[in-house]
Design an enzyme around this catalytic site. Structure first.
Site, mmCIF file in Angstrom:
data_model
loop_
_atom_site.group_PDB
_atom_site.id
_atom_site.type_symbol
_atom_site.label_atom_id
_atom_site.label_comp_id
_atom_site.label_asym_id
_atom_site.label_seq_id
_atom_site.Cartn_x
_atom_site.Cartn_y
_atom_site.Cartn_z
ATOM 1 N N SER A 1 48.408 40.247 39.382
ATOM 2 C CA SER A 1 49.231 39.235 40.027
ATOM 3 C C SER A 1 50.698 39.631 39.965
ATOM 4 O O SER A 1 51.137 40.344 39.078
ATOM 5 C CB SER A 1 49.018 37.877 39.357
ATOM 6 O OG SER A 1 47.716 37.401 39.606
ATOM 7 N N SER B 1 37.215 30.852 33.479
ATOM 8 C CA SER B 1 36.993 32.294 33.636
ATOM 9 C C SER B 1 37.700 33.158 32.605
ATOM 10 O O SER B 1 37.258 34.278 32.330
ATOM 11 C CB SER B 1 37.437 32.738 35.036
ATOM 12 O OG SER B 1 38.806 32.461 35.236
ATOM 13 N N GLU C 1 48.126 41.348 28.822
ATOM 14 C CA GLU C 1 48.895 40.114 28.995
ATOM 15 C C GLU C 1 48.951 39.314 27.701
ATOM 16 O O GLU C 1 49.622 38.292 27.637
ATOM 17 C CB GLU C 1 48.254 39.228 30.070
ATOM 18 C CG GLU C 1 48.506 39.652 31.491
ATOM 19 C CD GLU C 1 48.048 38.591 32.468
ATOM 20 O OE1 GLU C 1 48.286 37.392 32.217
ATOM 21 O OE2 GLU C 1 47.439 38.952 33.477
ATOM 22 N N CYS D 1 47.132 41.689 35.315
ATOM 23 C CA CYS D 1 45.829 42.324 35.052
ATOM 24 C C CYS D 1 45.775 43.797 35.452
ATOM 25 O O CYS D 1 44.737 44.442 35.297
ATOM 26 C CB CYS D 1 44.725 41.581 35.807
ATOM 27 S SG CYS D 1 44.567 39.844 35.380
ATOM 28 N N HIS E 1 38.674 44.252 41.189
ATOM 29 C CA HIS E 1 39.106 43.287 40.177
ATOM 30 C C HIS E 1 38.268 42.018 40.297
ATOM 31 O O HIS E 1 37.920 41.593 41.403
ATOM 32 C CB HIS E 1 40.591 42.965 40.357
ATOM 33 C CG HIS E 1 41.096 41.940 39.396
ATOM 34 N ND1 HIS E 1 41.018 42.101 38.032
ATOM 35 C CD2 HIS E 1 41.677 40.727 39.603
ATOM 36 C CE1 HIS E 1 41.532 41.031 37.435
ATOM 37 N NE2 HIS E 1 41.932 40.183 38.366
#
Length: 348
Positions: free
Chosen positions: A297, A153, A80, A112, A235
């Protein structure tokens, strides 16, 4: 022909940022950090990015595979956070590692999950006898708006896999499934510096629904049961979600803990679940079976059944382990992090 993981490698930057420090800076309650199950996140130095980290991980994978780079005939890069908006990173990897120019290459995008898709694609190419070896890399310096909850995160790391024939593999890819829908849980439009997320969609409709669907499809089509697997890797957008999805699937938590990386380094997006898989491969024994389920996503999830072979123990010693990188750390302040990652632009 069956396919498998011939070599694997990882890279995690040395710098760490205390997640509680970020929370205090932006006024978050300490309970938010505790609820996410995060302690520190890995962040890059001033001279590190998704490309340099990809090279590090790929080099480690080559060390374990013990093959000549010129034998690799496909290179796929999932990220990404590409260095160039228009210019492939996979070509940089080809030249920097001495891989043949007569090689298929592409940069993949699916939040991801892009590297996971690459793993499925290479597995199919090997099984179709189109290539003997392929390299897939997941590498990210995860993006997040300063002060957004994502900043607690979002992390940096890289992971690489060399896929090849099953009879040469450390772990055989037995079966794989995918589950995909159009889900507006996370996005970044062209020209936007940071992604946005629809918080109402990020949990049940996106992460949990897609991973559970992909895993259940794998169990049904492959004829597996939960008890057939020794390790589960999901994940890891935070330290809480993988434990929750395990509970929903009826997976004992002791089968999940060895693959956890996010509590210690955060969520490195494309290197999240696949880094957890590498951490498990670092310690797995012949005959053990691993279920790994990355998620991206937008949204989609893959599920893989991976069977460890007797070749793994020799190769585990040939490159640094994920645990080695996790333990090799230097804690820095938020101000140093903001400076080295250019979080704030200076206009003259």
């Amino acid at each position: 022909m069956s396919s498998g993981i011939v070599g694997w490698g990882a890279y995690v930057p040395r710098y760490r940022l205390n997640v509680l420090e970020i929370a205090k800076l932006w006024g978050y309650d300490e309970g938010v950090v505790k609820s996410l199950g995060l302690m520190e996140k890995a962040v890059p130095s001033h001279d590190e990015d998704s490309t340099t980290m990809a090279w590090e991980a790929a080099r480690n994978a080559l060390m374990r595979a013990k093959i000549d780079p010129s034998e690799i005939k496909a290179v796929l890069f999932g990220s990404e956070s590409k260095v160039y908006a228009v210019k492939p990173t996979s070509t940089i990897i080809i030249d920097s590692l001495g891989i043949s120019h007569e090689t298929l290459s592409a940069d993949l995008e699916f939040a991801c999950r892009a590297a996971s898709v690459g793993l499925r694609l290479l597995s199919g190419m090997v099984e179709a006898n189109r290539i003997k070896y392929g390299l897939v890399i997941g590498s990210d310096v995860a993006q997040s708006n300063p002060g957004d909850v994502l900043e607690l995160s979002s992390a940096a790391a890289s992971v690489a896999y060399i896929v090849g024939p099953a009879d040469e593999s450390s772990a055989i890819i037995e079966y794989a499934t995918s589950y995909t829908t159009d889900m507006p849980d996370f996005w970044r439009r062209d020209g936007m510096p940071y992604p946005l997320h629809g918080e109402a969609f990020t949990g049940e409709p996106a992460y949990f629904a897609h991973i559970i669907s992909a895993v259940q499809l794998l169990l049904k089509e492959g004829g597996y049961s939960i008890s057939d697997f020794d390790y589960f890797v999901f994940h890891q957008p935070n330290g809480k979600f993988p434990l929750q999805v395990a509970k929903k699937l009826g997976v004992p938590l002791e089968k999940v803990k060895e693959g956890l990386v996010s509590p210690y380094i955060g969520n490195p997006y494309n290197a999240s679940a696949l880094l957890g898989l590498a951490k498990v491969l670092d310690i797995a024994k012949p005959g053990q079976r691993i279920l790994v389920a990355p998620f991206g996503s937008g949204a989609g999830s893959d599920a893989f059944s991976i069977l460890v072979t007797d070749k793994i123990e020799e190769r585990q010693k040939l490159a640094p382990r994920v645990e080695d990188y996790i333990n090799n750390k230097k804690v820095i302040s938020y101000s140093v992090y903001a400076k080295t990652t250019n979080k704030y632009k200076v206009y003259e």
